[in-house]
Design a protein around this motif. Structure first.
Motif, mmCIF file in Angstrom:
data_model
loop_
_atom_site.group_PDB
_atom_site.id
_atom_site.type_symbol
_atom_site.label_atom_id
_atom_site.label_comp_id
_atom_site.label_asym_id
_atom_site.label_seq_id
_atom_site.Cartn_x
_atom_site.Cartn_y
_atom_site.Cartn_z
ATOM 1 N N GLY A 1 -36.589 54.479 -50.708
ATOM 2 C CA GLY A 1 -36.405 53.117 -52.357
ATOM 3 C C GLY A 1 -37.846 52.865 -52.600
ATOM 4 O O GLY A 1 -37.759 51.822 -53.421
ATOM 5 N N GLY A 2 -39.195 53.017 -52.670
ATOM 6 C CA GLY A 2 -40.295 52.992 -53.217
ATOM 7 C C GLY A 2 -40.687 54.092 -54.025
ATOM 8 O O GLY A 2 -39.993 54.759 -54.045
ATOM 9 N N ARG A 3 -41.707 54.020 -54.824
ATOM 10 C CA ARG A 3 -42.239 54.886 -55.712
ATOM 11 C C ARG A 3 -42.530 56.133 -55.059
ATOM 12 O O ARG A 3 -42.958 56.185 -54.170
ATOM 13 C CB ARG A 3 -44.014 54.269 -56.476
ATOM 14 N N PRO A 4 -41.635 56.765 -55.888
ATOM 15 C CA PRO A 4 -42.355 58.598 -55.584
ATOM 16 C C PRO A 4 -43.788 58.799 -56.240
ATOM 17 O O PRO A 4 -44.185 58.393 -57.184
ATOM 18 C CB PRO A 4 -41.174 59.017 -56.052
ATOM 19 N N ARG A 5 -44.150 59.379 -55.262
ATOM 20 C CA ARG A 5 -45.433 59.749 -55.238
ATOM 21 C C ARG A 5 -46.031 60.686 -56.177
ATOM 22 O O ARG A 5 -44.403 61.837 -56.942
ATOM 23 C CB ARG A 5 -46.252 61.004 -53.788
ATOM 24 N N ALA A 6 -46.784 60.839 -56.906
ATOM 25 C CA ALA A 6 -46.877 61.451 -58.668
ATOM 26 C C ALA A 6 -47.283 63.177 -57.993
ATOM 27 O O ALA A 6 -47.804 63.517 -56.495
ATOM 28 C CB ALA A 6 -48.246 61.395 -58.818
ATOM 29 N N VAL A 7 -46.851 63.672 -59.288
ATOM 30 C CA VAL A 7 -47.107 65.446 -58.329
ATOM 31 C C VAL A 7 -48.128 65.909 -59.297
ATOM 32 O O VAL A 7 -48.026 66.232 -60.699
ATOM 33 C CB VAL A 7 -45.553 66.082 -58.786
#
Length: 193
Positions: free
Chosen positions: A91-97
């Motif tokens: 549920g946390g913010r996904p890492r940037a690509v």
């Protein structure tokens, strides 16, 4: 004893000079490393919002960008990977690509369209696209965020951030450049005040 003190004083003066010279060299080399790292990131963009469950590949990112920005062709992606942060909890913010595009013109077009659209939704994924800056440059640019927020509320003013971190304000046909957020804030107060 006097001779020993004289020798120690001479040694201290010599060491102080060496430390000053080494400090200057360190600053010069640090700036050079920052410049080299910035240049190596020139064709990179950061895509935020792709879920962690999604496998990242060059083909996936290329197709996603083409669909999101309605490009005529898929941009050539050299590399794509998740940012090297800790994996977020559920549920946390996904890492940037972080994506390296082969052609700078593709990067410029994608960033231009990202600014125009602001909210980008494709495949039920809401994404944002940003330039990939070094940590030092990102902090320096972020220091101007409050001033930029104030400038958005004032009509008849154009402003933008020049690379690496210089705020340019155009007011009454005159351009002013600021490298310090404090100086820029003082100038904004003179305009509004």
């Amino acid at each position: 004893m006097e001779h020993s003190l004289s020798t120690c004083t001479d040694d201290i003066v010599s060491l102080r000079t060496k430390v000053e010279n080494m400090s200057k060299d360190l600053i010069r080399l640090d700036n050079k490393c920052e410049d080299l790292e910035s240049r190596s990131r020139r064709n990179n963009v950061r895509i935020v919002g792709i879920p962690e469950s999604q496998a990242i590949s060059c083909e996936f990112v290329s197709t996603l960008v083409r669909d999101a920005f309605r490009l005529g062709k898929e941009p050539l992606v050299d590399r794509a990977h998740r940012a090297m942060n800790a994996i977020p909890s559920a549920g946390g913010r996904p890492r940037a690509v972080v994506t390296r595009l082969h052609y700078y013109s593709d990067r410029a077009e994608i960033l231009r369209r990202a600014r125009e659209l602001q909210q980008i939704k494709t495949r039920d994924i809401a994404i944002s696209v940003f330039p990939d800056y070094t940590a030092k440059t990102a902090r320096a640019r972020a220091a101007f965020n409050d001033v930029r927020r104030q400038l958005r509320d004032i009509g008849g003013i154009r402003f933008g951030i020049l690379h690496p971190a210089k705020l340019r304000i155009t007011h009454d046909g005159k351009q002013r450049d600021f490298i310090s957020p404090e100086e820029a804030a003082k100038f904004v107060k003179t305009i509004t005040g």
